[in-house]
Enzyme design. Structure first.
Site, PDB file in Angstrom:
ATOM      1  N   ALA A 269       0.746  -1.300   0.124  1.00  0.00           N
ATOM      2  CA  ALA A 269      -0.033  -0.013  -0.053  1.00  0.00           C
ATOM      3  C   ALA A 269       0.948   1.212   0.150  1.00  0.00           C
ATOM      4  O   ALA A 269       0.665   2.301   0.908  1.00  0.00           O
ATOM      5  CB  ALA A 269      -0.949  -0.004   1.244  1.00  0.00           C
TER       6      ALA A 269
ATOM      7  N   TYR B  82       3.384   4.120  -2.716  1.00  0.00           N
ATOM      8  CA  TYR B  82       3.042   5.327  -3.580  1.00  0.00           C
ATOM      9  C   TYR B  82       2.352   4.832  -4.716  1.00  0.00           C
ATOM     10  O   TYR B  82       1.671   5.446  -5.481  1.00  0.00           O
ATOM     11  CB  TYR B  82       4.444   5.878  -3.976  1.00  0.00           C
ATOM     12  CG  TYR B  82       4.819   6.794  -3.032  1.00  0.00           C
ATOM     13  CD1 TYR B  82       4.928   8.136  -2.868  1.00  0.00           C
ATOM     14  CD2 TYR B  82       6.027   6.367  -2.024  1.00  0.00           C
ATOM     15  CE1 TYR B  82       5.245   9.064  -1.930  1.00  0.00           C
ATOM     16  CE2 TYR B  82       6.393   7.159  -1.087  1.00  0.00           C
ATOM     17  CZ  TYR B  82       5.832   8.457  -1.033  1.00  0.00           C
ATOM     18  OH  TYR B  82       6.269   9.359  -0.066  1.00  0.00           O
TER      19      TYR B  82
ATOM     20  N   LEU C  57       2.831   5.868 -13.765  1.00  0.00           N
ATOM     21  CA  LEU C  57       2.470   7.130 -13.188  1.00  0.00           C
ATOM     22  C   LEU C  57       3.782   7.941 -12.660  1.00  0.00           C
ATOM     23  O   LEU C  57       4.545   7.323 -12.169  1.00  0.00           O
ATOM     24  CB  LEU C  57       1.579   7.059 -12.083  1.00  0.00           C
ATOM     25  CG  LEU C  57       1.851   6.448 -10.833  1.00  0.00           C
ATOM     26  CD1 LEU C  57       2.443   7.210  -9.781  1.00  0.00           C
ATOM     27  CD2 LEU C  57       0.626   5.919 -10.056  1.00  0.00           C
TER      28      LEU C  57
ATOM     29  N   CYS D 120      12.866   5.731  -8.521  1.00  0.00           N
ATOM     30  CA  CYS D 120      13.112   4.603  -9.469  1.00  0.00           C
ATOM     31  C   CYS D 120      14.174   5.030 -10.632  1.00  0.00           C
ATOM     32  O   CYS D 120      14.411   3.902 -11.095  1.00  0.00           O
ATOM     33  CB  CYS D 120      11.675   4.334 -10.329  1.00  0.00           C
ATOM     34  SG  CYS D 120      10.588   3.755  -9.037  1.00  0.00           S
TER      35      CYS D 120
ATOM     36  N   LYS E  49      11.059  16.149  -6.502  1.00  0.00           N
ATOM     37  CA  LYS E  49      10.375  17.069  -7.447  1.00  0.00           C
ATOM     38  C   LYS E  49       9.330  17.812  -6.721  1.00  0.00           C
ATOM     39  O   LYS E  49       8.925  17.459  -5.656  1.00  0.00           O
ATOM     40  CB  LYS E  49       9.507  16.144  -8.658  1.00  0.00           C
ATOM     41  CG  LYS E  49       8.748  15.367  -8.281  1.00  0.00           C
ATOM     42  CD  LYS E  49       8.439  14.206  -9.157  1.00  0.00           C
ATOM     43  CE  LYS E  49       7.432  14.925 -10.420  1.00  0.00           C
ATOM     44  NZ  LYS E  49       6.765  13.858 -11.056  1.00  0.00           N
TER      45      LYS E  49
HETATM   46  P1  NAD Z   1       6.782   1.744  -1.295  1.00  0.00           P
HETATM   47  O1  NAD Z   1       8.051   1.388  -0.623  1.00  0.00           O
HETATM   48  O2  NAD Z   1       6.204   3.208  -1.059  1.00  0.00           O
HETATM   49  O3  NAD Z   1       5.530   0.756  -1.099  1.00  0.00           O
HETATM   50  C1  NAD Z   1       5.723  -0.575  -0.982  1.00  0.00           C
HETATM   51  C2  NAD Z   1       4.952  -1.090   0.388  1.00  0.00           C
HETATM   52  O4  NAD Z   1       4.949  -2.624   0.094  1.00  0.00           O
HETATM   53  C3  NAD Z   1       5.377  -0.817   1.517  1.00  0.00           C
HETATM   54  O5  NAD Z   1       4.401   0.047   2.074  1.00  0.00           O
HETATM   55  C4  NAD Z   1       5.787  -2.014   2.288  1.00  0.00           C
HETATM   56  O6  NAD Z   1       5.566  -2.047   3.554  1.00  0.00           O
HETATM   57  C5  NAD Z   1       5.130  -3.011   1.434  1.00  0.00           C
HETATM   58  N1  NAD Z   1       5.549  -4.298   1.659  1.00  0.00           N
HETATM   59  C6  NAD Z   1       6.779  -4.809   1.524  1.00  0.00           C
HETATM   60  N2  NAD Z   1       6.847  -6.183   1.766  1.00  0.00           N
HETATM   61  C7  NAD Z   1       5.441  -6.646   1.858  1.00  0.00           C
HETATM   62  C8  NAD Z   1       4.989  -7.940   2.192  1.00  0.00           C
HETATM   63  N3  NAD Z   1       5.863  -9.071   2.131  1.00  0.00           N
HETATM   64  N4  NAD Z   1       3.695  -8.001   2.420  1.00  0.00           N
HETATM   65  C9  NAD Z   1       2.890  -6.883   2.348  1.00  0.00           C
HETATM   66  N5  NAD Z   1       3.320  -5.855   1.990  1.00  0.00           N
HETATM   67  C10 NAD Z   1       4.480  -5.534   1.839  1.00  0.00           C
HETATM   68  O7  NAD Z   1       6.985   1.621  -2.715  1.00  0.00           O
HETATM   69  P2  NAD Z   1       6.469   2.121  -4.384  1.00  0.00           P
HETATM   70  O8  NAD Z   1       6.838   3.439  -4.362  1.00  0.00           O
HETATM   71  O9  NAD Z   1       4.779   1.933  -4.152  1.00  0.00           O
HETATM   72  O10 NAD Z   1       6.962   1.278  -5.385  1.00  0.00           O
HETATM   73  C11 NAD Z   1       6.466   0.086  -5.450  1.00  0.00           C
HETATM   74  C12 NAD Z   1       7.012  -0.621  -6.740  1.00  0.00           C
HETATM   75  O11 NAD Z   1       6.222   0.071  -7.964  1.00  0.00           O
HETATM   76  C13 NAD Z   1       8.331  -0.497  -6.905  1.00  0.00           C
HETATM   77  O12 NAD Z   1       8.912  -1.803  -7.732  1.00  0.00           O
HETATM   78  C14 NAD Z   1       8.526   0.602  -7.766  1.00  0.00           C
HETATM   79  O13 NAD Z   1       9.827   0.464  -8.685  1.00  0.00           O
HETATM   80  C15 NAD Z   1       7.169   0.626  -8.802  1.00  0.00           C
HETATM   81  N6  NAD Z   1       7.163   1.996  -9.261  1.00  0.00           N
HETATM   82  C16 NAD Z   1       6.867   2.872  -8.496  1.00  0.00           C
HETATM   83  C17 NAD Z   1       6.579   4.282  -8.853  1.00  0.00           C
HETATM   84  C18 NAD Z   1       6.714   5.448  -7.885  1.00  0.00           C
HETATM   85  O14 NAD Z   1       6.463   6.473  -8.400  1.00  0.00           O
HETATM   86  N7  NAD Z   1       7.089   5.434  -6.663  1.00  0.00           N
HETATM   87  C19 NAD Z   1       6.285   4.471 -10.242  1.00  0.00           C
HETATM   88  C20 NAD Z   1       6.071   3.353 -10.958  1.00  0.00           C
HETATM   89  C21 NAD Z   1       6.462   2.170 -10.440  1.00  0.00           C
HETATM   90  C1  UGA Z   2       9.336   8.485 -13.173  1.00  0.00           C
HETATM   91  C2  UGA Z   2       8.475   8.538 -14.481  1.00  0.00           C
HETATM   92  O1  UGA Z   2       8.291   9.668 -15.062  1.00  0.00           O
HETATM   93  C3  UGA Z   2       7.431   7.671 -14.511  1.00  0.00           C
HETATM   94  O2  UGA Z   2       6.857   7.324 -15.734  1.00  0.00           O
HETATM   95  C4  UGA Z   2       7.456   6.288 -13.620  1.00  0.00           C
HETATM   96  O3  UGA Z   2       6.325   5.386 -13.626  1.00  0.00           O
HETATM   97  C5  UGA Z   2       8.217   6.380 -12.243  1.00  0.00           C
HETATM   98  O4  UGA Z   2       9.469   7.202 -12.451  1.00  0.00           O
HETATM   99  C6  UGA Z   2       8.806   5.282 -11.673  1.00  0.00           C
HETATM  100  O5  UGA Z   2       8.858   4.423 -12.344  1.00  0.00           O
HETATM  101  O6  UGA Z   2       8.924   5.470 -10.465  1.00  0.00           O
HETATM  102  P1  UGA Z   2       8.861   9.984 -11.041  1.00  0.00           P
HETATM  103  O7  UGA Z   2      10.289   9.852 -10.682  1.00  0.00           O
HETATM  104  O8  UGA Z   2       7.713  10.143 -10.128  1.00  0.00           O
HETATM  105  O9  UGA Z   2       8.280   9.242 -12.358  1.00  0.00           O
HETATM  106  O10 UGA Z   2       8.993  11.678 -11.500  1.00  0.00           O
HETATM  107  P2  UGA Z   2       9.438  12.521 -12.827  1.00  0.00           P
HETATM  108  O11 UGA Z   2       8.599  13.409 -13.314  1.00  0.00           O
HETATM  109  O12 UGA Z   2       9.912  11.408 -13.904  1.00  0.00           O
HETATM  110  O13 UGA Z   2      10.939  13.202 -12.300  1.00  0.00           O
HETATM  111  C7  UGA Z   2      11.857  12.319 -11.876  1.00  0.00           C
HETATM  112  C8  UGA Z   2      13.231  13.292 -11.545  1.00  0.00           C
HETATM  113  O14 UGA Z   2      13.586  13.855 -12.843  1.00  0.00           O
HETATM  114  C9  UGA Z   2      12.635  14.335 -10.384  1.00  0.00           C
HETATM  115  O15 UGA Z   2      13.841  14.674  -9.717  1.00  0.00           O
HETATM  116  C10 UGA Z   2      12.578  15.826 -11.734  1.00  0.00           C
HETATM  117  O16 UGA Z   2      12.603  16.696 -11.040  1.00  0.00           O
HETATM  118  C11 UGA Z   2      13.517  15.213 -12.701  1.00  0.00           C
HETATM  119  N1  UGA Z   2      13.206  15.792 -13.840  1.00  0.00           N
HETATM  120  C12 UGA Z   2      12.041  15.812 -14.750  1.00  0.00           C
HETATM  121  C13 UGA Z   2      14.406  16.933 -14.676  1.00  0.00           C
HETATM  122  O17 UGA Z   2      15.237  17.239 -13.747  1.00  0.00           O
HETATM  123  N2  UGA Z   2      14.031  17.451 -15.702  1.00  0.00           N
HETATM  124  C14 UGA Z   2      12.925  17.204 -16.490  1.00  0.00           C
HETATM  125  O18 UGA Z   2      12.873  17.715 -17.601  1.00  0.00           O
HETATM  126  C15 UGA Z   2      12.112  16.204 -15.901  1.00  0.00           C
END
Ligand code: NAD
Ligand code: UGA
Length: 457
Positions: free
Chosen positions: A11, A13, A161, A274, A337
């Site tokens: 649960a 981001y 996202l 990421c 950001k």
């Molecule tokens: P996060 O750390 O915010 O959330 C992960 C959650 O999983 C935590 O709350 C943790 O307690 C829970 N968890 C871990 N092990 C568990 C278990 N065994 N049972 C139940 N819950 C458990 O991470 P996030 O940012 O949501 O990222 C999750 C995945 O999504 C990653 O692989 C990341 O690369 C990917 N992702 C993240 C973003 C982003 O913007 N944050 C965007 C795209 C993809």
């Molecule tokens: C990024 C991707 O944009 C998402 O598509 C992806 O799902 C996500 O990673 C992920 O897999 O976690 P995010 O990291 O949330 O999303 O934010 P971004 O808007 O991509 O920005 C990433 C970093 O690049 C920030 O520090 C931002 O300030 C920086 N940035 C972005 C720059 O320095 N210049 C730019 O022109 C754009």
């Protein structure tokens, strides 16, 4: 009675916002979001959500208690659901083989084993987390190693996202990606996931591929985005030496429709949970297949980001007469950001630590990220001041460094800030968001990214 039951393990981001939107758009499905972190789950049950994201609270409230539920009862959620999304964290491994590069899959595997243990019927398991290519294979091997006649179909559905715009990105995605096996069972599972998204996403934006292309495309998308930032940042260094302006270069280059304007903002460096992790993972995968040149190519994107962060601090020290010992330095922004409180891999952390090494006194201001900043800097908190008020942060400072592009910094009373600072007063605009000419006229010495400095001496 619900038409289908969906569970989401993790649960964070991703799990929270993604499931809130699915629940809002699919009222006939029951969506159960579960996590081991009790505090996080409790927060999801209140209006004080565990993460800040514009529009998230309204979305959660639209479905919470109706068909959206948050709980720590992982076992029951697994048992009662036909579809299980897994969105646990997949950080970079810090130990053993592949340390510092490979993805740490321990949370993922733990979840797979828990699903296997609790299930009494066949299920679809959806990879929502970002995972190395071929992970689904490992998961299927673990899950289908049962003699209870239960079949698990693993489908890849990576999330694209971005933080700060999560709800909008979820409501109007450029594309939804679903990767499934090319078997009848795989295709049936794929269609079930398509059915969910078709509630609000036009079918032509739902791309289906094989599992491996889907897993790999997620890593490659992040690598391409990060590569654009490193490319423009590399040119910003050249601009500072040649009287060219990075904004102008970026505008001209981006006007070519084959290139496009987005993600060409030069900055102090990219952060976020990421980009770094996923590129390291891509590099590791390439190396493990013996593709050393490919690995080196993508590694360079990270090298350039490190260089940009370092360059920013070096420029500060050089401009302030080669010493910042004891000088008060105000960092505007700590989040990686704008519009998020997330500080994972934020350039602000690196900049803060480098400034502390130079024995500066730092004061950090940020509208949403100070709680996380306190955790990140816990070991040096006695040397750092924090305040939500940017005016208080700047008072008595030798310089202001803009680290996060929060809109509120554009409209501050910079005249008032100038009056309250030590002279000569400096601004290092790590995001190029301020009106540099006007600030120069007020009396500041201005150091933008990718443009020559504007100095009064
Ligand atoms: P996060 O750390 O915010 O959330 C992960 C959650 O999983 C935590 O709350 C943790 O307690 C829970 N968890 C871990 N092990 C568990 C278990 N065994 N049972 C139940 N819950 C458990 O991470 P996030 O940012 O949501 O990222 C999750 C995945 O999504 C990653 O692989 C990341 O690369 C990917 N992702 C993240 C973003 C982003 O913007 N944050 C965007 C795209 C993809
Ligand atoms: C990024 C991707 O944009 C998402 O598509 C992806 O799902 C996500 O990673 C992920 O897999 O976690 P995010 O990291 O949330 O999303 O934010 P971004 O808007 O991509 O920005 C990433 C970093 O690049 C920030 O520090 C931002 O300030 C920086 N940035 C972005 C720059 O320095 N210049 C730019 O022109 C754009």
């Amino acid at each position: 009675m619900f038409a289908k039951r969906i569970a989401c393990i993790g649960a964070g981001y991703i799990g929270g916002p993604t499931m809130a939107v699915i629940a809002m758009k699919c009222p006939e499905y029951k969506v159960n979001v579960v996590d081991v972190n009790e505090a996080r789950i409790k927060a999801w049950q209140t209006d004080d959500l565990p993460i800040y994201e514009p529009g998230l609270l309204e979305t959660v409230k639209a479905a919470r208690g109706r068909n959206l539920f948050f709980s720590t009862d992982i076992k029951s959620a697994i048992r009662e659901s036909e579809i299980i999304f897994v969105s646990v964290n997949t950080p970079t491994k810090t130990f053993g083989e592949g340390a510092g590069k490979a993805a740490d899959l321990q949370y993922w595997e733990k979840v797979a084993r828990e699903i296997l243990q609790e299930s009494t019927a066949s299920k679809i398991v959806v990879e929502k987390s970002t995972l190395p290519v071929k992970t689904a294979q490992t998961m299927e091997n673990i899950l289908n190693a049962n003699n209870r006649g239960i079949h698990f179909e693993v489908v890849s559905n990576p999330e694209f996202l971005a933080e700060g715009t999560a709800i909008n990105d979820l409501l109007e995605p450029d594309r939804i990606l679903i990767g499934a096996q090319e078997t009848p069972e795989g295709q049936k599972a794929c269609q079930e996931i398509v059915d969910i998204y078709e509630h609000w996403v036009p079918r032509e934006r739902i791309l289906t591929t094989n599992v491996w292309s889907s897993e790999l495309s997620k890593l490659v998308s992040n690598a391409f985005l990060a590569q654009r930032i490193s490319s423009i940042n590399s040119i910003s260094a050249l601009c500072e030496r040649t009287d060219a302006g990075i904004d102008e270069v970026s505008r001209v280059v981006g006007a070519d429709s084959r290139i496009g304007h987005r993600f060409l903002n030069a900055s102090v460096g990219f952060g976020g949970s990421c980009f770094r992790k996923d590129i390291l993972n891509l590099v590791y995968i390439c190396e493990s297949y013996g593709l050393h040149e490919v690995a080196k190519y993508w590694d360079a994107v990270l090298d350039m980001n490190d260089y940009q962060e370092k360059r920013f601090v070096r420029a500060m020290v050089r401009a302030m007469f080669n010493t910042i010992v004891g000088k008060r330095i105000a960092l505007f922004g700590f989040a990686f950001k704008a519009n998020t409180g997330d500080t994972r891999e934020t350039p602000a952390l690196y900049v803060s630590r480098m400034l502390l090494e130079e024995q500066a006194k730092i004061v950090i201001t940020d509208p949403k990220a100070l709680e996380n900043a306190k955790i990140d800097l816990a070991d040096v908190l006695d040397k750092v001041e924090m305040t939500e008020d940017p005016y208080q942060a700047a008072a008595g400072a030798h310089c202001v460094a803009i680290i996060t592009e929060w809109d509120c910094y554009r409209t501050l009373d910079w005249e008032k800030i100038y009056q309250s600072m030590e002279k000569p007063a400096f601004i290092f605009d790590g995001r190029n968001i301020l009106d540099h000419r006007r600030l120069f006229e007020i009396g500041f010495n201005l150091y933008p990214i990718g443009r020559p400095a504007m100095k009064h001496f």
